[in-house]
Design an enzyme around this catalytic site. Structure first.
Site, PDB file in Angstrom:
ATOM      1  N   HIS A 175      13.276 -15.436  -1.010  1.00 33.69           N
ATOM      2  CA  HIS A 175      12.402 -14.582  -1.810  1.00 33.69           C
ATOM      3  C   HIS A 175      12.255 -14.790  -3.155  1.00 33.69           C
ATOM      4  O   HIS A 175      13.002 -15.015  -4.087  1.00 33.69           O
ATOM      5  CB  HIS A 175      13.480 -13.063  -1.631  1.00 33.69           C
ATOM      6  CG  HIS A 175      12.346 -12.250  -2.252  1.00 33.69           C
ATOM      7  ND1 HIS A 175      13.045 -10.749  -2.238  1.00 33.69           N
ATOM      8  CD2 HIS A 175      11.319 -11.878  -2.690  1.00 33.69           C
ATOM      9  CE1 HIS A 175      11.857 -10.107  -2.632  1.00 33.69           C
ATOM     10  NE2 HIS A 175      10.894 -10.609  -2.875  1.00 33.69           N
ATOM     11  N   TYR A 196      14.457  -4.847  -2.752  1.00 31.91           N
ATOM     12  CA  TYR A 196      13.568  -3.803  -2.730  1.00 31.91           C
ATOM     13  C   TYR A 196      14.752  -2.400  -2.514  1.00 31.91           C
ATOM     14  O   TYR A 196      15.455  -2.268  -1.661  1.00 31.91           O
ATOM     15  CB  TYR A 196      12.883  -3.521  -1.560  1.00 31.91           C
ATOM     16  CG  TYR A 196      11.674  -4.627  -1.339  1.00 31.91           C
ATOM     17  CD1 TYR A 196      11.199  -5.473  -2.625  1.00 31.91           C
ATOM     18  CD2 TYR A 196      11.160  -5.120  -0.207  1.00 31.91           C
ATOM     19  CE1 TYR A 196      10.520  -6.381  -2.482  1.00 31.91           C
ATOM     20  CE2 TYR A 196      10.437  -6.179  -0.246  1.00 31.91           C
ATOM     21  CZ  TYR A 196       9.781  -6.864  -1.438  1.00 31.91           C
ATOM     22  OH  TYR A 196       9.104  -7.921  -1.317  1.00 31.91           O
TER      23      TYR A 196
HETATM   24  P1  NAD Z   1       0.307  -3.246  -2.742  1.00 31.36           P
HETATM   25  O1  NAD Z   1      -0.741  -3.800  -3.218  1.00 31.36           O
HETATM   26  O2  NAD Z   1       0.474  -3.159  -1.205  1.00 31.36           O
HETATM   27  O3  NAD Z   1       0.277  -1.663  -3.326  1.00 31.36           O
HETATM   28  C1  NAD Z   1       1.298  -0.838  -2.938  1.00 31.36           C
HETATM   29  C2  NAD Z   1       1.170   0.518  -3.633  1.00 31.36           C
HETATM   30  O4  NAD Z   1      -0.004   1.223  -3.454  1.00 31.36           O
HETATM   31  C3  NAD Z   1       2.387   1.610  -3.284  1.00 31.36           C
HETATM   32  O5  NAD Z   1       2.473   2.585  -4.333  1.00 31.36           O
HETATM   33  C4  NAD Z   1       1.409   2.619  -2.078  1.00 31.36           C
HETATM   34  O6  NAD Z   1       2.180   3.701  -2.162  1.00 31.36           O
HETATM   35  C5  NAD Z   1       0.206   2.614  -2.610  1.00 31.36           C
HETATM   36  N1  NAD Z   1      -0.681   2.633  -1.641  1.00 31.36           N
HETATM   37  C6  NAD Z   1      -0.817   2.045  -0.209  1.00 31.36           C
HETATM   38  N2  NAD Z   1      -1.861   2.698   0.402  1.00 31.36           N
HETATM   39  C7  NAD Z   1      -2.408   3.706  -0.371  1.00 31.36           C
HETATM   40  C8  NAD Z   1      -3.699   4.190  -0.219  1.00 31.36           C
HETATM   41  N3  NAD Z   1      -4.527   4.179   0.778  1.00 31.36           N
HETATM   42  N4  NAD Z   1      -4.238   4.665  -1.398  1.00 31.36           N
HETATM   43  C9  NAD Z   1      -3.605   4.908  -2.563  1.00 31.36           C
HETATM   44  N5  NAD Z   1      -2.243   4.089  -2.841  1.00 31.36           N
HETATM   45  C10 NAD Z   1      -1.913   3.544  -1.590  1.00 31.36           C
HETATM   46  O7  NAD Z   1       1.612  -3.884  -3.220  1.00 31.36           O
HETATM   47  P2  NAD Z   1       3.257  -4.075  -2.707  1.00 31.36           P
HETATM   48  O8  NAD Z   1       3.897  -3.135  -2.016  1.00 31.36           O
HETATM   49  O9  NAD Z   1       3.910  -4.900  -3.650  1.00 31.36           O
HETATM   50  O10 NAD Z   1       2.759  -5.250  -1.622  1.00 31.36           O
HETATM   51  C11 NAD Z   1       2.833  -4.957  -0.245  1.00 31.36           C
HETATM   52  C12 NAD Z   1       4.147  -5.527   0.534  1.00 31.36           C
HETATM   53  O11 NAD Z   1       4.129  -7.052   0.613  1.00 31.36           O
HETATM   54  C13 NAD Z   1       5.552  -4.965  -0.380  1.00 31.36           C
HETATM   55  O12 NAD Z   1       5.815  -3.740  -0.018  1.00 31.36           O
HETATM   56  C14 NAD Z   1       6.430  -6.346   0.254  1.00 31.36           C
HETATM   57  O13 NAD Z   1       6.801  -5.890   1.707  1.00 31.36           O
HETATM   58  C15 NAD Z   1       5.359  -7.467   0.550  1.00 31.36           C
HETATM   59  N6  NAD Z   1       5.734  -8.305  -0.661  1.00 31.36           N
HETATM   60  C16 NAD Z   1       6.362  -9.373  -1.114  1.00 31.36           C
HETATM   61  C17 NAD Z   1       6.528  -9.917  -2.162  1.00 31.36           C
HETATM   62  C18 NAD Z   1       7.543 -11.066  -2.029  1.00 31.36           C
HETATM   63  O14 NAD Z   1       7.982 -11.599  -1.205  1.00 31.36           O
HETATM   64  N7  NAD Z   1       7.606 -11.908  -3.198  1.00 31.36           N
HETATM   65  C19 NAD Z   1       5.775  -9.716  -3.318  1.00 31.36           C
HETATM   66  C20 NAD Z   1       5.026  -8.695  -3.009  1.00 31.36           C
HETATM   67  C21 NAD Z   1       4.751  -7.883  -2.124  1.00 31.36           C
END
Ligand code: NAD
Length: 306
Positions: free
Chosen positions: A119, A56
């Site tokens: 990952h 990230y």
């Molecule tokens: P997500 O679906 O959580 O969306 C995140 C986005 O939504 C960001 O732009 C954030 O600023 C915005 N957001 C958050 N709360 C909001 C609200 N209340 N209103 C409007 N916008 C809002 O997607 P993500 O960040 O990809 O997934 C969450 C976390 O999961 C990642 O940060 C990561 O830590 C983890 N993740 C891991 C993997 C992996 O290991 N392969 C893949 C995807 C995600």
């Protein structure tokens, strides 16, 4: 905040977890002040699970999270990853697992993480993941540098295969359980549940499709899914509900997932999401959403070498 046990680990994790990919500017620029306040607010509101990766922001997220957690490390469970370093740079060798954890610990300013995960394993060779990467993770666990280990990725089938073959503590699945897709429950959930492996669900907003802002340019979903997401957002608004809150609450109600990771980059998002999960969604609205989403339900995209 409600807490749940993560599989057979001793970790009682908050149902809402802090996804730290936005701290690496993956969804747009952030400021140091905003990042610090986002992390502080999350801890104050009871969030105790923080998920990051060297990938990230190409190490930025780990570096910045380490900085923001200075003096507060003991108050949270810290999860990071290894094996993915750029969009097309992967190394799941045992040697890289060993160097990677040391680099992560330096950036995170700690002597151990609570969770270390391989990952996006679908970009690796499945045999190597099972025969080399997971044994290396177990080795790191024995060394005390990580308390628990797991794998993360997009295709539930790949995650399930590894979980069936090796003694994992947890699995992280993303974009396979939210208002637009629920196929995590077809194969993966029953398997990890039976084995007592912890389940972490990520991307409850389908990487921003289920928000007013909409998908970032790099989002891999087909246009039809983005349109359906936008329609869900409009419908929630017509019902006087915040779409992100509805999407989060739906995920939190999953019967086996311990924590749902939502990416957050500002204190306002943290506040909105902590408040958002408190309010149940009425069955009528959920039915309307289900009807709207039906034509694209469980639409997926290709990732790695499936
Ligand atoms: P997500 O679906 O959580 O969306 C995140 C986005 O939504 C960001 O732009 C954030 O600023 C915005 N957001 C958050 N709360 C909001 C609200 N209340 N209103 C409007 N916008 C809002 O997607 P993500 O960040 O990809 O997934 C969450 C976390 O999961 C990642 O940060 C990561 O830590 C983890 N993740 C891991 C993997 C992996 O290991 N392969 C893949 C995807 C995600």
């Amino acid at each position: 905040m409600e807490y749940r046990l993560l599989g057979k680990t001793a970790l009682r994790v908050s149902v809402l977890g802090f996804g730290a990919s936005p701290l690496g500017d993956e969804f747009g620029k952030t400021t140091a002040e905003e990042r610090q306040r986002a992390v502080d607010t999350a801890i104050d509101r009871g969030i105790n699970y923080f998920d990051t990766s060297p990938f990230y922001g190409r190490t930025l997220s780990e570096e910045r999270l380490g900085q923001a957690l200075a003096g507060k490390r003991q108050r949270v469970f810290l999860a990071t990853k290894c094996g993915r370093y750029d969009l097309d740079r992967f190394d799941f060798s045992a040697q890289r697992v060993f160097t990677s954890i040391d680099e992560s610990l330096r950036r995170l300013r700690t002597d151990h993480v609570d969770v270390l995960q391989a990952h996006d394993i679908e970009f690796g060779d499945q045999r190597q993941i099972i025969e080399e990467t997971v044994p290396a993770l177990l080795n790191v666990k024995e060394s005390g540098k990580a308390r628990f280990i797991g794998v993360t990725g997009y295709p539930p089938r790949r995650l399930a295969e590894v979980a069936a073959a090796r003694p994992l503590d947890l699995v992280l699945s993303y974009c396979h359980y939210n208002l637009l897709v629920t196929d995590m429950d077809e194969l993966l959930t029953p398997l990890v549940r039976e084995k007592g492996i912890g389940l972490v669900n990520a991307s409850p907003l389908h990487m921003r499709i289920l928000t007013e802002t909409g998908a970032p340019a790099w989002h891999p979903a087909p246009e039809s899914v983005k349109q359906a997401g936008a329609a869900v957002v409009r419908l929630c608004r017509e019902h006087g509900r915040d779409p992100a809150a509805v999407a989060l609450r739906f995920c939190i109600e999953h019967p086996y997932v311990a924590t749902t990771l939502v990416g957050m980059a500002s204190p306002a998002e943290v506040e909105a999401n902590v408040r958002g999960i408190e309010q149940p969604v009425d069955a009528g609205l959920l039915e309307e959403i289900a009807r709207l989403v039906e034509p694209v339900k469980n639409t997926t995209w290709e990732s790695g070498h499936e």
